[in-house]
Design a protein around this motif. Structure first.
Motif, PDB file in Angstrom:
ATOM      1  N   PHE A  19       0.832  -1.203   0.000  1.00  0.00           N
ATOM      2  CA  PHE A  19       0.000   0.000   0.000  1.00  0.00           C
ATOM      3  C   PHE A  19       0.868   1.255   0.000  1.00  0.00           C
ATOM      4  O   PHE A  19       0.611   2.197  -0.761  1.00  0.00           O
ATOM      5  N   LEU A  20       1.908   1.280   0.816  1.00  0.00           N
ATOM      6  CA  LEU A  20       2.788   2.453   0.877  1.00  0.00           C
ATOM      7  C   LEU A  20       3.521   2.672  -0.445  1.00  0.00           C
ATOM      8  O   LEU A  20       3.668   3.814  -0.906  1.00  0.00           O
ATOM      9  N   LEU A  25       3.994   5.770  -5.493  1.00  0.00           N
ATOM     10  CA  LEU A  25       3.989   5.847  -6.959  1.00  0.00           C
ATOM     11  C   LEU A  25       2.899   6.777  -7.469  1.00  0.00           C
ATOM     12  O   LEU A  25       3.108   7.546  -8.413  1.00  0.00           O
ATOM     13  N   ILE A  26       1.738   6.711  -6.856  1.00  0.00           N
ATOM     14  CA  ILE A  26       0.631   7.584  -7.265  1.00  0.00           C
ATOM     15  C   ILE A  26       0.983   9.045  -6.988  1.00  0.00           C
ATOM     16  O   ILE A  26       0.788   9.916  -7.847  1.00  0.00           O
ATOM     17  N   ILE A  27       1.527   9.320  -5.817  1.00  0.00           N
ATOM     18  CA  ILE A  27       1.908  10.692  -5.472  1.00  0.00           C
ATOM     19  C   ILE A  27       3.003  11.199  -6.405  1.00  0.00           C
ATOM     20  O   ILE A  27       2.954  12.340  -6.879  1.00  0.00           O
ATOM     21  N   ALA A  28       3.985  10.368  -6.703  1.00  0.00           N
ATOM     22  CA  ALA A  28       5.062  10.768  -7.604  1.00  0.00           C
ATOM     23  C   ALA A  28       4.515  11.033  -9.013  1.00  0.00           C
ATOM     24  O   ALA A  28       4.920  12.002  -9.672  1.00  0.00           O
ATOM     25  N   ARG A  34       1.721  17.292 -12.623  1.00  0.00           N
ATOM     26  CA  ARG A  34       1.516  18.708 -12.292  1.00  0.00           C
ATOM     27  C   ARG A  34       2.692  19.555 -12.791  1.00  0.00           C
ATOM     28  O   ARG A  34       2.498  20.625 -13.359  1.00  0.00           O
ATOM     29  N   LYS A  35       3.900  19.060 -12.576  1.00  0.00           N
ATOM     30  CA  LYS A  35       5.104  19.767 -13.014  1.00  0.00           C
ATOM     31  C   LYS A  35       5.141  19.897 -14.537  1.00  0.00           C
ATOM     32  O   LYS A  35       5.437  20.968 -15.079  1.00  0.00           O
TER      33      LYS A  35
END
Length: 51
Positions: A19-20, A25-28, A34-35
């Motif tokens: 899960f972590l 990976l999702i956050i990255a 966004r960048k």
């Protein structure tokens, strides 16, 4: 799932680690998206400016 098994701690730890990793990976991926969107907007704005 049998919570009285000897290896239940390993199974829970494995699920937690998975899960972590997936959350990371999702956050990255979202951060990179966004960048890149901001970079595209900046380049598009520069391209549209009259010279």
């Amino acid at each position: 799932m049998d919570f009285s098994a000897n290896h239940v701690g390993f199974v829970i730890a494995s699920y937690a680690l998975t899960f972590l990793c997936l959350a990371g990976l999702i956050i990255a991926t979202l951060g990179r998206d966004r960048k890149l969107r901001a970079q595209v907007e900046r380049l598009d704005t520069q391209r549209r400016k009259p010279r």
